[in-house]
Design an enzyme around this catalytic site. Sequence first.
Site, PDB file in Angstrom:
ATOM      1  CE1 TYR A   1       7.039  14.681  -4.459  1.00  0.00           C
ATOM      2  CE2 TYR A   1       7.750  15.964  -2.572  1.00  0.00           C
ATOM      3  CZ  TYR A   1       8.054  15.236  -3.710  1.00  0.00           C
ATOM      4  OH  TYR A   1       9.375  15.057  -4.070  1.00  0.00           O
TER       5      TYR A   1
HETATM    6  C1  LIG Z   1       7.788   7.350  -7.681  1.00  0.00           C
HETATM    7  C2  LIG Z   1       7.572   8.823  -7.758  1.00  0.00           C
HETATM    8  C3  LIG Z   1       8.660   9.686  -7.776  1.00  0.00           C
HETATM    9  C4  LIG Z   1       8.489  11.068  -7.883  1.00  0.00           C
HETATM   10  N1  LIG Z   1       9.579  11.882  -7.890  1.00  0.00           N
HETATM   11  C5  LIG Z   1       9.405  13.225  -7.988  1.00  0.00           C
HETATM   12  C6  LIG Z   1      10.509  14.107  -8.007  1.00  0.00           C
HETATM   13  O1  LIG Z   1      11.662  13.688  -7.947  1.00  0.00           O
HETATM   14  N2  LIG Z   1      10.280  15.432  -8.083  1.00  0.00           N
HETATM   15  C7  LIG Z   1       9.008  15.932  -8.157  1.00  0.00           C
HETATM   16  O2  LIG Z   1       8.860  17.149  -8.280  1.00  0.00           O
HETATM   17  N3  LIG Z   1       7.943  15.123  -8.135  1.00  0.00           N
HETATM   18  C8  LIG Z   1       8.113  13.786  -8.047  1.00  0.00           C
HETATM   19  N4  LIG Z   1       7.017  12.971  -8.015  1.00  0.00           N
HETATM   20  C9  LIG Z   1       5.681  13.562  -8.065  1.00  0.00           C
HETATM   21  C10 LIG Z   1       5.265  13.802  -9.501  1.00  0.00           C
HETATM   22  O3  LIG Z   1       5.916  14.967  -9.986  1.00  0.00           O
HETATM   23  C11 LIG Z   1       3.747  14.016  -9.594  1.00  0.00           C
HETATM   24  O4  LIG Z   1       3.081  12.892  -9.119  1.00  0.00           O
HETATM   25  C12 LIG Z   1       3.320  14.342 -11.020  1.00  0.00           C
HETATM   26  O5  LIG Z   1       2.082  15.012 -11.000  1.00  0.00           O
HETATM   27  C13 LIG Z   1       3.217  13.093 -11.846  1.00  0.00           C
HETATM   28  O6  LIG Z   1       2.938  13.363 -13.179  1.00  0.00           O
HETATM   29  P1  LIG Z   1       2.364  12.163 -14.084  1.00  0.00           P
HETATM   30  O7  LIG Z   1       2.095  12.704 -15.416  1.00  0.00           O
HETATM   31  O8  LIG Z   1       3.242  10.978 -13.950  1.00  0.00           O
HETATM   32  O9  LIG Z   1       1.039  11.816 -13.277  1.00  0.00           O
HETATM   33  P2  LIG Z   1      -0.505  11.710 -13.659  1.00  0.00           P
HETATM   34  O10 LIG Z   1      -1.078  10.873 -12.549  1.00  0.00           O
HETATM   35  O11 LIG Z   1      -0.688  11.252 -15.028  1.00  0.00           O
HETATM   36  O12 LIG Z   1      -1.012  13.196 -13.524  1.00  0.00           O
HETATM   37  C14 LIG Z   1      -0.915  13.957 -12.339  1.00  0.00           C
HETATM   38  C15 LIG Z   1      -1.929  15.093 -12.383  1.00  0.00           C
HETATM   39  O13 LIG Z   1      -1.703  15.904 -13.548  1.00  0.00           O
HETATM   40  C16 LIG Z   1      -2.822  15.847 -14.427  1.00  0.00           C
HETATM   41  N5  LIG Z   1      -2.301  15.702 -15.784  1.00  0.00           N
HETATM   42  C17 LIG Z   1      -1.479  14.725 -16.231  1.00  0.00           C
HETATM   43  N6  LIG Z   1      -1.190  14.921 -17.513  1.00  0.00           N
HETATM   44  C18 LIG Z   1      -1.835  16.036 -17.895  1.00  0.00           C
HETATM   45  C19 LIG Z   1      -1.932  16.732 -19.125  1.00  0.00           C
HETATM   46  N7  LIG Z   1      -1.272  16.303 -20.192  1.00  0.00           N
HETATM   47  N8  LIG Z   1      -2.703  17.820 -19.187  1.00  0.00           N
HETATM   48  C20 LIG Z   1      -3.371  18.251 -18.099  1.00  0.00           C
HETATM   49  N9  LIG Z   1      -3.312  17.634 -16.907  1.00  0.00           N
HETATM   50  C21 LIG Z   1      -2.550  16.537 -16.797  1.00  0.00           C
HETATM   51  C22 LIG Z   1      -3.594  14.628 -14.002  1.00  0.00           C
HETATM   52  O14 LIG Z   1      -4.950  14.701 -14.393  1.00  0.00           O
HETATM   53  C23 LIG Z   1      -3.379  14.627 -12.513  1.00  0.00           C
HETATM   54  O15 LIG Z   1      -4.206  15.593 -11.905  1.00  0.00           O
HETATM   55  C24 LIG Z   1       7.182  11.591  -7.933  1.00  0.00           C
HETATM   56  C25 LIG Z   1       6.091  10.720  -7.909  1.00  0.00           C
HETATM   57  C26 LIG Z   1       6.269   9.354  -7.803  1.00  0.00           C
HETATM   58  C27 LIG Z   1       5.079   8.441  -7.752  1.00  0.00           C
END
Ligand SMILES: Cc1cc2nc3c(=O)[nH]c(=O)nc-3n(C[C@H](O)[C@H](O)[C@H](O)COP(=O)(O)OP(=O)(O)OC[C@H]3O[C@@H](n4cnc5c(N)ncnc54)[C@H](O)[C@@H]3O)c2cc1C
Length: 536
Positions: free
Chosen positions: A475
């Site tokens: 978060y």
């Molecule tokens: C609508 C919504 C619902 C959510 N619900 C939950 C929930 O139920 N439980 C919970 O725990 N969290 C929840 N989250 C939070 C979510 O877990 C985080 O935002 C998570 O980091 C998202 O991962 P992403 O790959 O989609 O995001 P991205 O924006 O792609 O990445 C997030 C971070 O991780 C890094 N990253 C991404 N991929 C990699 C990779 N392959 N290697 C290295 N670094 C990487 C990025 O650079 C960035 O710093 C929610 C978020 C949203 C917006």
Amino acid sequence: MKHLCSYFCAITITALLFSLTPASADSHENFLQCLYNYPENTTSISSVVYTQTNSSYTSVLDVSIQNLRFFNATSKPVVIVTPLVVSHIQATIICAQRHGLQIRTRSGGHDYEGLSYVAGVPFVVVDLIKIREIEVDVENSTAWVQAGATLGELYYTISQKSKTLGFPGGVCPTVGVGGHISGGGYGFMIRKYGLAADNVIDAKIVDVNGNLLDKETMGEDLFWAIRGGGGASFGIVVAWKIKLVPVPSTVTVFRVRRTLEENATGIIQKWQRGANKFNESLTIRIKMERVNSSKSGNLTVEAQFESLYLGRVDDLIPYMQKSFPELGLVREDCTEMSWIGSILFMAGFPNGQSTDVLLNRTQSDGLFFFKAKSDYVRDPIPDVGLEGLWPFLYEDEAKDGYIQFTPYGGRMYEISESETPFAHRSGNIFHIQYIVFWREKGDVAAQRRVNWIRRLYNYTEAYVSKSPRSAYLNYRDLDIGVNNDGYTSFSQASIWGFKYFGNNFNRLARVKTRVDPRNFFRNEQSIPPLISQGRK
Ligand SMILES: Cc1cc2nc3c(=O)[nH]c(=O)nc-3n(C[C@H](O)[C@H](O)[C@H](O)COP(=O)(O)OP(=O)(O)OC[C@H]3O[C@@H](n4cnc5c(N)ncnc54)[C@H](O)[C@@H]3O)c2cc1C
Ligand SMILES: *[C@@H]1O[C@H](CO)[C@@H](O)[C@H](O)[C@H]1NC(C)=O
Ligand SMILES: *[C@@H]1O[C@H](CO)[C@@H](O)[C@H](O)[C@H]1NC(C)=O
Ligand SMILES: *[C@@H]1O[C@H](CO)[C@@H](O)[C@H](O)[C@H]1NC(C)=O
Ligand SMILES: *[C@@H]1O[C@H](CO)[C@@H](O)[C@H](O)[C@H]1NC(C)=O
Ligand SMILES: *[C@@H]1O[C@H](CO)[C@@H](O)[C@H](O)[C@H]1NC(C)=O
Ligand SMILES: *[C@@H]1O[C@H](CO)[C@@H](O)[C@H](O)[C@H]1NC(C)=O
Ligand SMILES: *[C@@H]1O[C@H](CO)[C@@H](O)[C@H](O)[C@H]1NC(C)=O
Ligand SMILES: *[C@@H]1O[C@H](CO)[C@@H](O)[C@H](O)[C@H]1NC(C)=O
Ligand SMILES: *[C@@H]1O[C@H](CO)[C@@H](O)[C@H](O)[C@H]1NC(C)=O
Ligand SMILES: CC(=O)N[C@H]1CO[C@H](CO)[C@@H](O)[C@@H]1O
């Protein structure tokens, strides 16, 4: 594993000399040339490289943006690469260093502060949207899931292979496993099975030298760091090997609503004293938001008690009568379904929705602007504390905001604070998320909501964890502290680092020092190496 040494060594000295120099337009051209000249797959990479002049650039950039606050950010990537194979990732890491570009890695794009696709320096987005295969091994209850897959794709694929296996990850199906698992990741099985990151048994990552490493070759400390410390500080995670967990073929869900007029405050009081001790097959989360009272028409607060029970309704009802009679749960409030059905239910899809909606990477409610914050609670919040919260929800800014309590206990208390970077374990009764959404454009509208949530956060300070006030990395909240632009010192990073990771922050910095001593993988909240790095 490919041996890239000959290529890499040839450029190391140049990288050392020039990687700290801001990129110019020329260096973008040189960066592209470097990619195209990379020893492998030089033809195929050009089909996945988008510069700002490419007609698909905007749609490729925008497709995974999940928070409208960063939709029209002025600092856009100079290039987007959507790798098809590992060698595309390796080439991008090597060439970006050589030509003074930073990298932001994006999997699902849900970062609350847009860090996966916005940066104040010249940068490349490595978007893993095409690296998203999932292989489920039912016999061994494991799966390999590539970083660009979403939770929805993962849950769907598991359910196609087995009705009695699941995975304890987050609730929103569009979230990417790359960011989610590397930052912890939790959902309605948190009390039974812990975090998503607690169920990782192997991983593949490309490091700053372009080497593809697995658990064996990356070393215990890096494997530890990426299971809760965030991947972005350490390299690019390509895939996770995860342990699938047993789920009953029939589970029970409910969502019951109680307003203040229906004694919500009293019921929450009871919940605070019991929810972390309930049978670990039962997770009851509370979402509090404002509604119009059906009695007076005036504003009131409604607490929604949302729950997954890994068992049958016949067992749940007597258990609730004994353990949490104040909620007044009756059989009619409950629905029995498959585990995958519970995923759809919790994600808010209507009853009878087909499971393949989980494959859709577009948020079903459309996009909003949003800002969120998090807290951990170690002692029940007294009535006076809860009663002081409700007026915040009556303010105009809170029209589309809510406060959510997630209970700990169960598996979360069995794992020690240092076993993974995620330090918030025993001692925490529950976790809070505050979030506010809006659809109105412009800075004034945004500032009103941001001010509201900051005031709310200031109010709750008295009731939550202290020294430091803890926060959940997934978060992400830049209000709790950021690295100086382009310069990451350990002491500066300590301001936010101990909040996310407790004492694990020290070990994360040691891992960073070993695997990325020159601090190539950096952002506003990246782990610093122990020696100060950066331009200046
Ligand atoms: C609508 C919504 C619902 C959510 N619900 C939950 C929930 O139920 N439980 C919970 O725990 N969290 C929840 N989250 C939070 C979510 O877990 C985080 O935002 C998570 O980091 C998202 O991962 P992403 O790959 O989609 O995001 P991205 O924006 O792609 O990445 C997030 C971070 O991780 C890094 N990253 C991404 N991929 C990699 C990779 N392959 N290697 C290295 N670094 C990487 C990025 O650079 C960035 O710093 C929610 C978020 C949203 C917006
Ligand atoms: C970029 O644009 C050119 C011309 O507009 C197009 O031929 C090329 O395929 C585009 N690149 C990608 C990756 O789509
Ligand atoms: C982004 O900019 C475009 C073009 O100026 C505008 O039409 C759109 O409303 C903006 N979107 C957001 C979310 O600010
Ligand atoms: C289960 O794991 C074993 C040991 O790693 C492996 O030999 C076997 O092929 C796996 N089963 C399947 C179905 O892949
Ligand atoms: C409200 O809940 C509290 C705590 O559970 C309980 O003691 C109290 O009797 C309830 N009040 C009403 C009016 O039901
Ligand atoms: C918790 O609930 C499960 C599922 O109904 C049951 O099998 C288990 O025995 C219960 N555990 C305890 C400690 O009551
Ligand atoms: C609540 O009441 C207000 C004012 O009467 C109205 O504008 C709003 O739409 C109502 N909200 C709901 C959810 O009914
Ligand atoms: C509704 O709110 C108004 C204004 O605050 C107040 O005067 C009135 O008594 C309330 N009505 C009820 C039924 O609570
Ligand atoms: C995916 O979901 C969005 C939003 O609900 C919808 O508009 C779109 O049609 C869906 N796409 C598919 C292929 O079903
Ligand atoms: C924060 O809360 C304290 C009291 O808890 C109050 O004195 C102070 O004015 C608040 N600050 C802001 C910015 O609201
Ligand atoms: C050696 C190597 O990684 N080859 C890959 C080149 O890219 C194509 C797809 O474009 C892959 O199929 C090859 O495996």
